[in-house]
Design an enzyme around this catalytic site. Structure first.
Site, PDB file in Angstrom:
ATOM      1  N   ASN A  92      44.755  44.370  29.637  1.00  0.00           N
ATOM      2  CA  ASN A  92      44.626  43.696  30.931  1.00  0.00           C
ATOM      3  C   ASN A  92      46.025  43.245  31.347  1.00  0.00           C
ATOM      4  OD1 ASN A  92      44.064  42.059  33.089  1.00  0.00           O
ATOM      5  ND2 ASN A  92      42.904  40.526  31.942  1.00  0.00           N
ATOM      6  N   TRP A  93      46.603  43.978  32.290  1.00  0.00           N
ATOM      7  CA  TRP A  93      47.990  43.694  32.679  1.00  0.00           C
ATOM      8  C   TRP A  93      48.096  42.532  33.665  1.00  0.00           C
ATOM      9  CZ3 TRP A  93      50.288  49.336  33.551  1.00  0.00           C
ATOM     10  CH2 TRP A  93      50.273  50.027  32.327  1.00  0.00           C
ATOM     11  N   LYS A  94      46.963  42.042  34.113  1.00  0.00           N
ATOM     12  CA  LYS A  94      46.921  40.892  35.036  1.00  0.00           C
ATOM     13  C   LYS A  94      47.869  41.112  36.220  1.00  0.00           C
ATOM     14  CE  LYS A  94      45.449  38.052  31.217  1.00  0.00           C
ATOM     15  NZ  LYS A  94      45.275  36.745  30.635  1.00  0.00           N
TER      16      LYS A  94
ATOM     17  N   HIS B 283      36.202  37.970  34.256  1.00  0.00           N
ATOM     18  CA  HIS B 283      37.239  37.390  33.394  1.00  0.00           C
ATOM     19  C   HIS B 283      37.298  35.889  33.661  1.00  0.00           C
ATOM     20  CE1 HIS B 283      41.187  36.455  31.743  1.00  0.00           C
ATOM     21  NE2 HIS B 283      41.098  37.585  31.063  1.00  0.00           N
TER      22      HIS B 283
ATOM     23  N   GLU C 211      39.650  33.978  34.112  1.00  0.00           N
ATOM     24  CA  GLU C 211      40.598  33.608  35.179  1.00  0.00           C
ATOM     25  C   GLU C 211      39.969  33.836  36.555  1.00  0.00           C
ATOM     26  OE1 GLU C 211      43.909  35.893  33.686  1.00  0.00           O
ATOM     27  OE2 GLU C 211      44.020  34.540  31.968  1.00  0.00           O
TER      28      GLU C 211
ATOM     29  N   GLU D  73      35.492  36.559  25.157  1.00  0.00           N
ATOM     30  CA  GLU D  73      36.826  35.986  25.299  1.00  0.00           C
ATOM     31  C   GLU D  73      36.717  34.462  25.386  1.00  0.00           C
ATOM     32  OE1 GLU D  73      39.829  39.038  26.830  1.00  0.00           O
ATOM     33  OE2 GLU D  73      39.061  37.929  28.541  1.00  0.00           O
TER      34      GLU D  73
ATOM     35  N   GLY E 265      45.724  33.664  25.954  1.00  0.00           N
ATOM     36  CA  GLY E 265      47.127  33.349  26.240  1.00  0.00           C
ATOM     37  C   GLY E 265      47.674  32.150  25.498  1.00  0.00           C
TER      38      GLY E 265
ATOM     39  N   SER F  28      44.285  36.309  22.543  1.00  0.00           N
ATOM     40  CA  SER F  28      45.433  36.256  21.626  1.00  0.00           C
ATOM     41  C   SER F  28      45.358  37.300  20.507  1.00  0.00           C
ATOM     42  CB  SER F  28      45.598  34.842  21.058  1.00  0.00           C
ATOM     43  OG  SER F  28      45.894  33.933  22.099  1.00  0.00           O
TER      44      SER F  28
ATOM     45  N   GLY G 271      45.525  40.880  26.507  1.00  0.00           N
ATOM     46  CA  GLY G 271      46.322  40.473  27.655  1.00  0.00           C
ATOM     47  C   GLY G 271      47.806  40.614  27.360  1.00  0.00           C
ATOM     48  N   GLY G 272      48.435  39.532  26.938  1.00  0.00           N
ATOM     49  CA  GLY G 272      49.890  39.491  26.759  1.00  0.00           C
ATOM     50  C   GLY G 272      50.451  40.648  25.946  1.00  0.00           C
TER      51      GLY G 272
HETATM   52  C1  PEP Z   1      42.886  38.260  28.463  1.00  0.00           C
HETATM   53  O1  PEP Z   1      43.352  37.635  29.401  1.00  0.00           O
HETATM   54  O2  PEP Z   1      41.934  39.024  28.648  1.00  0.00           O
HETATM   55  C2  PEP Z   1      43.478  38.065  27.154  1.00  0.00           C
HETATM   56  C3  PEP Z   1      42.749  38.346  26.118  1.00  0.00           C
HETATM   57  O3  PEP Z   1      44.761  37.558  27.127  1.00  0.00           O
HETATM   58  P1  PEP Z   1      45.667  37.324  25.808  1.00  0.00           P
HETATM   59  O4  PEP Z   1      45.537  38.539  24.940  1.00  0.00           O
HETATM   60  O5  PEP Z   1      47.054  37.147  26.347  1.00  0.00           O
HETATM   61  O6  PEP Z   1      45.135  36.117  25.143  1.00  0.00           O
END
Ligand code: PEP
Length: 248
Positions: free
Chosen positions: A12-14, A95, A97, A165, A171, A210, A231-232
């Protein structure tokens, strides 16, 4: 992992990166040979460029959201059919967010998932508790209620994907214990099989929050963890591919 389910590692490149950066990242993940399916979800604007950069590879492309309506007066929104037209095959929905920034409810997510399925996209529906809910011992109940409210009929039969999640793990560099992840994933499997029957035995249940190269092997080895939503770490090609390697 669940025997017989091919894992899915989704990035997920957001809201990150220029088109040039997105294309470079796509080039970087393109050669990832692994026993898992790979998916990247760039910002809407970059989807055609990333699809073109990934042409000839097996890495799929998805959106990060879509509108519930097929078309209409919805300024700033994108329909599921538009995502398909741009070359996407999947869409992340609900998600945390989106739920937090845009007030999306379970009913909204369900309507979007229906629209995605009607357009031929595979929805990846996200659920997960807040830290307060976990501390109150409500995590399992919250996740089950989100599943009941967010998944449309026919979801499992159509190959829909679920991502657990925990909001507090996204994050932050923090993750639930392996036992806690396994407990939620087991509960999700039971809930899905209870509602959808046999097709839900094959539903991919992703863990997200994470996930990094350093913890991916342990997390992906847990029962009923059939991949990851990243994500990150998905913004660094080498890290994303290392996570994919951990999946098989
Ligand atoms: C996400 O936003 O879907 C996610 C899992 O982010 P991260 O891996 O950065 O925690």
């Amino acid at each position: 992992m669940t025997p017989g389910i091919r894992p899915l590692i989704a990035g997920n490149w957001k809201m990150h990166g220029t088109l040039a950066e997105a294309s470079r990242l796509a080039e970087g993940v393109k050669g990832g040979a692994t026993g898992a399916d790979l998916l990247v979800c760039p910002p809407f604007l970059h989807i055609p460029g990333v699809v073109s950069a990934l042409r000839g590879s097996s890495v799929a492309v998805g959106g990060q959201d879509c509108h519930a309506a097929a078309k209409g007066a919805h300024t700033g929104d994108v329909s599921a059919a538009m995502l398909c037209d741009a070359g996407a095959t999947h869409v992340i929905l609900g998600h945390s967010e989106r739920r937090a920034d845009h007030g999306e409810t379970d009913a909204d997510v369900r309507a979007k998932a229906e629209s995605a399925l009607a357009a031929g996209l595979t929805p990846i529906v996200c659920v997960g508790e807040t830290e307060d809910q976990r501390l109150a011992g409500e995590a399992e109940h919250v996740v089950e209620a989100q599943l009941a409210g967010s998944l449309p009929d026919g979801f499992a039969e159509a190959g829909g994907v679920v991502a657990y999640e925990p909001v507090w793990a996204i994050g932050t560099g923090r993750t639930p214990t392996e036992d806690d992840i396994a407990a939620i994933h087991g509960a999700m499997r039971r809930a899905l099989v209870g509602r959808f029957g046999k097709p839900a035995e094959a539903t991919r249940l992703l863990y997200g929050g994470s996930v990094k190269p350093g913890n991916a092997v342990a997390i992906l080895a847990l029962p009923h963890v059939d991949g990851a939503l990243v994500g990150g770490a998905s913004l660094v090609a080498a890290d994303f591919l290392a996570i994919a390697q951990a999946a098989g």
